[in-house]
Design an enzyme around this catalytic site. Structure first.
Site, mmCIF file in Angstrom:
data_model
loop_
_atom_site.group_PDB
_atom_site.id
_atom_site.type_symbol
_atom_site.label_atom_id
_atom_site.label_comp_id
_atom_site.label_asym_id
_atom_site.label_seq_id
_atom_site.Cartn_x
_atom_site.Cartn_y
_atom_site.Cartn_z
ATOM 1 N N TRP B 335 -48.252 18.014 27.597
ATOM 2 C CA TRP B 335 -47.403 16.953 28.134
ATOM 3 C C TRP B 335 -47.701 16.738 29.628
ATOM 4 O O TRP B 335 -47.612 15.627 30.137
ATOM 5 C CB TRP B 335 -45.931 17.348 27.948
ATOM 6 C CG TRP B 335 -44.953 16.397 28.583
ATOM 7 C CD1 TRP B 335 -44.462 15.249 28.041
ATOM 8 C CD2 TRP B 335 -44.350 16.511 29.882
ATOM 9 N NE1 TRP B 335 -43.590 14.644 28.913
ATOM 10 C CE2 TRP B 335 -43.507 15.400 30.055
ATOM 11 C CE3 TRP B 335 -44.446 17.444 30.915
ATOM 12 C CZ2 TRP B 335 -42.757 15.194 31.213
ATOM 13 C CZ3 TRP B 335 -43.706 17.235 32.076
ATOM 14 C CH2 TRP B 335 -42.880 16.136 32.204
ATOM 15 N N HIS B 336 -48.111 17.821 30.319
ATOM 16 C CA HIS B 336 -48.365 17.724 31.753
ATOM 17 C C HIS B 336 -49.635 16.959 32.084
ATOM 18 O O HIS B 336 -49.796 16.459 33.189
ATOM 19 C CB HIS B 336 -48.433 19.120 32.393
ATOM 20 C CG HIS B 336 -47.097 19.769 32.492
ATOM 21 N ND1 HIS B 336 -46.537 20.467 31.444
ATOM 22 C CD2 HIS B 336 -46.190 19.806 33.494
ATOM 23 C CE1 HIS B 336 -45.340 20.922 31.821
ATOM 24 N NE2 HIS B 336 -45.109 20.528 33.049
ATOM 25 N N GLY B 337 -50.555 16.889 31.148
ATOM 26 C CA GLY B 337 -51.782 16.146 31.454
ATOM 27 C C GLY B 337 -52.827 16.316 30.379
ATOM 28 O O GLY B 337 -52.765 17.248 29.564
#
Lengths: 276, 480
Positions: B335-337
């Site tokens: 989700w962060h990247g």
């Protein structure tokens, strides 16, 4: 209405602290060094833009940034301002100079990394000299870079360290022989800026300083800096080659930047020759 | 528009004045929604249609789920399409290049790869798509009666107001770009006419001061030195600086993100809304399990409610529990990247959580008293979390490994200047955590003492915001 008494008292405490700090700040010497590159650059730009107009200006990188104005005391070149910007191209310093209605009589232009292109850091610094932050800092003294409590403390600690000699290292062997450039790119922006300064009556002199591990392998041989100097056709003070003759070797704080004592000696030598 | 910018300094008072100028709910929600779109599109107006479409689709889907007389099949289809839309939007803008590289044949990749890689990541997309998912899932569970504050057809809801309120929920500017991730059930019941007299001034001002202090004084100053955690710059640094930089980045990340969340909470309070807390002194955690109850709490809670529990949580046997744990942490990492390092980071947390589960440490209470052993546990947990953050600053996995190798082997004298900066600007985060750790003791203070200490601390922080801020910069979590 819900209570806002704490908020008001918080504002009062902040105002009292600002007042106290203003008083303390006046008693303390202004820091010449800052703890981060950004703050150091801000400090130099603010002093250049808001201080008395200098007769002599040093423009360069963090290398020339080590020539602190206090080192020139008693040298006959007191009215000097150092606009050398850490991690920036010297072209940025020249652009800031040209942005002023009156340019200094003498600009000492550091030759190191003159061909470095203008990058994001330079744009940030130019924006810093024009934006709303700049206006705020010029109106409210307390928000200036040299009023930051951590900068004042750092400046004070460093000035004591300087008096005690500080940490020095010998320069390692060159890691960047002769700048490693095969051909020197012709820095058009730089040439334009130099010509404009000369047209406005400013004398521009190139200075070459020792740069530790980035010094050329063969000190006597011609290198990129020499080529560039020749290309620009400017008078030059080559403190690097002169320092090779000195009995006391040049010392560096991190293998690249001048240690305080060496910077002081070079500042004296520079003042002597610049006066001529 | 950033909270720490001059345009925002003008934007906020104007929106505040306009908001309280009208007394009806329609006016106030309208002002806040319109200003949220201006806020979002300030630097990139071309992003406005994306947000508008996301609001419209989620409004339409949630209203369809709220209508009476729908069959289960119809409702299931609406939910499915709404989830496909939200996840598809996120997937397209965030993971198209990563997935394309994995699944496309070389020839096709060379054709469309550069285009896929050039798709810009719309700021805040990870946050507002998660809010959209929470809305449609809650609407699915609620049915035609609706959820508190957002009535369905049987609850007396009207379609126009429904669209307006959902758009407001998704776009509300304090939390639009980087959270806290607000769930539908936490927000809609708060919508109503707001009065100036209801503003909790003291709570808002204190939250805003702490938020701006963490961002402008701590994070922005630390950023100046942690920029050295970059290949190949770090190769020249001595071990002591490399180690200090890892901890400094850990403090910077917390100050930056917690700062943003606190500013968001403080701003929302000024308009009469209460957003959920996002951080609770996370580096006091004595286990990774506890860490995830204290760090980015709204994401943890979202993942638990909309992913872990629907997957079966811990109700389907030991093996499935571990499987769910890994999957949630893996996806939470991604989700962060769109980089494998984020997946590695998430999985590493998953492994640590699984180990704690195996040893029964996940059951240990967060509020147990401090002892020498628990201080050691907190330090070990903090160190593990801190070294895993390295993957955020060095997303190339090989570079992170090289960093650690250099840290273990490189000698040389310390670079005192950087250490000075790290010490100065990490100290406030340490003190903030100590403040959290002594909370039981603080409860024994008289009201007067507590009040005085609070005033002096916040006054000092305000003084430092004015005098000692770092170079202005974006919030780190904008990139996620």
């Amino acid at each position: 209405m819900q209570s806002a008494s704490q908020s008001l008292r918080i504002l009062i405490v902040a105002a009292v602290l600002c007042g106290l700090w203003s008083v303390v700040r006046i008693q303390l010497p202004k820091p010449e060094l800052a703890e981060t590159n950004y703050t150091a650059n801000r400090m130099r730009i603010e002093r250049f833009l808001e201080g008395p107009k200098p007769k002599c200006l040093i423009v360069g990188t963090s290398i020339a940034g080590r020539l602190l104005p206090s080192y020139f005391k008693g040298s006959g070149l007191e009215n000097i301002v150092n606009l050398s910007l850490d991690g920036a191209s010297p072209i940025t310093g020249l652009q800031l100079t040209l942005g002023q209605p009156k340019t200094p009589d003498l600009v000492l232009l550091e030759a190191h990394r003159l061909w470095n292109p203008v990058r994001a850091n330079d744009h940030q610094l130019l924006a810093l000299s024009q934006g709303m932050d700049r206006r705020l800092h010029s109106e409210v003294t307390l928000t200036k870079a040299d009023s930051r409590p951590t900068t004042v403390l750092y400046g004070w600690l460093k000035s004591h360290q300087h008096q005690e000699g500080g940490q020095v290292t010998e320069a390692k062997g060159p890691v960047n022989p002769s700048g490693v450039l095969k051909t020197v790119p012709r820095p058009e922006e730089l040439i334009r800026a130099v010509h404009e300064l000369e047209a406005r009556g400013t004398k521009v002199v190139m200075i070459r300083l020792p740069v530790g591990r980035e010094n050329p392998v063969d000190p006597k041989g011609q290198d990129d800096v020499d080529l560039l100097v020749k290309d620009l056709g400017l008078p030059t003070i080559d403190l690097y080659r002169q320092s090779l003759e000195w009995a006391e070797p040049i010392r560096y704080s991190d293998g690249l930047h001048l240690a305080p004592e060496s910077a002081r000696r070079l500042a004296c030598a520079l003042a002597l020759q610049a006066k001529r | 528009m950033s909270f720490v910018s001059w345009p925002f300094a003008l934007f906020l008072p104007v929106v505040f004045a306009l908001h309280y100028l009208g007394r009806s709910q329609g006016w106030q929600v309208g002002v806040l929604t319109l200003s949220s779109f201006i806020f979002y599109g300030w630097s990139h107006p071309r992003l406005i249609p994306l947000l508008a479409i996301a609001c419209w689709v989620n409004s339409a889907a949630s209203w369809a789920l709220f209508r009476s007389g729908q069959t289960d099949r119809q409702r299931r289809q609406v939910l499915l399409w709404a989830l496909v839309f939200n996840l598809g939007t996120l997937g397209f803008f965030k993971y198209a290049a990563l997935i394309g590289r994995l699944v496309l044949p070389e020839a096709l990749w060379s054709l469309i790869g550069p285009w896929l890689s050039s798709i810009p990541l719309p700021v805040g997309i990870s946050f507002f798509t998660f809010q959209g998912i929470s809305l449609v899932v809650d609407a699915w569970h609620a049915g035609s009666k609706g959820i508190p504050g957002l009535p369905g057809e049987d609850g007396g809801g009207r379609v126009g107001r429904h669209y307006g309120n959902v758009t407001f929920f998704k776009a509300f500017f304090p939390q639009l770009v980087a959270g806290p991730i607000v769930k539908a059930g936490e927000f809609f019941h708060q919508i109503g006419p707001k009065r100036l007299t209801q503003i909790p001034w003291d709570a808002s001002v204190k939250t805003l001061i702490l938020g701006f202090f963490l961002k402008m004084v701590v994070a922005d100053n630390l950023k100046e030195v942690t920029a050295a955690i970059r290949y190949p710059e770090f190769l020249d640094l001595p071990s002591i600086n490399l180690a200090a930089l890892v901890y400094a980045f850990s403090f910077q990340l917390l100050a930056d993100f917690a700062g943003y969340s606190l500013i968001a909470i403080g701003l929302a309070r000024l308009f009469g809304y209460e957003l959920p807390a996002n951080f609770n002194h996370p580096y006091l955690s004595r286990s990774i399990t506890e860490f995830w109850r204290r760090w980015h709490m709204t994401l943890s809670s979202w993942l638990r409610e909309y992913l872990y529990i629907p997957l079966g949580g811990n109700r389907s046997g030991e093996w499935r529990t571990y499987q769910n744990l890994f999957l949630v942490m893996f996806l939470g990492g991604l989700w962060h990247g769109a980089a494998w390092s984020y997946a590695v980071w998430g999985t590493a947390h998953g492994v640590l959580l699984a180990l704690e589960r195996l040893t029964g440490r996940h059951r240990v209470s967060d509020s147990r008293p401090w002892s020498l052993l628990s201080i050691l546990q907190a330090f070990l947990c903090f160190t593990a979390v801190t070294f895993l953050w390295l993957l955020f600053q060095l997303p190339e996995f090989g570079q992170a490994v090289l960093y650690l190798r250099t840290l273990a082997t490189q000698g040389g004298p310390p670079q005192v200047q950087a250490l000075y900066v790290i010490a100065c600007f990490s100290l406030p985060v340490v003190l903030w955590h100590l403040w959290g750790a002594i909370e039981p003791w603080r409860r024994t203070w008289s009201r007067q003492t507590s009040d005085r200490v609070t005033v002096v601390l916040h006054g000092s922080m305000l003084f430092l915001i004015l005098t000692n801020s770092g170079p202005p910069g974006e919030f780190i979590y904008f990139q996620f």
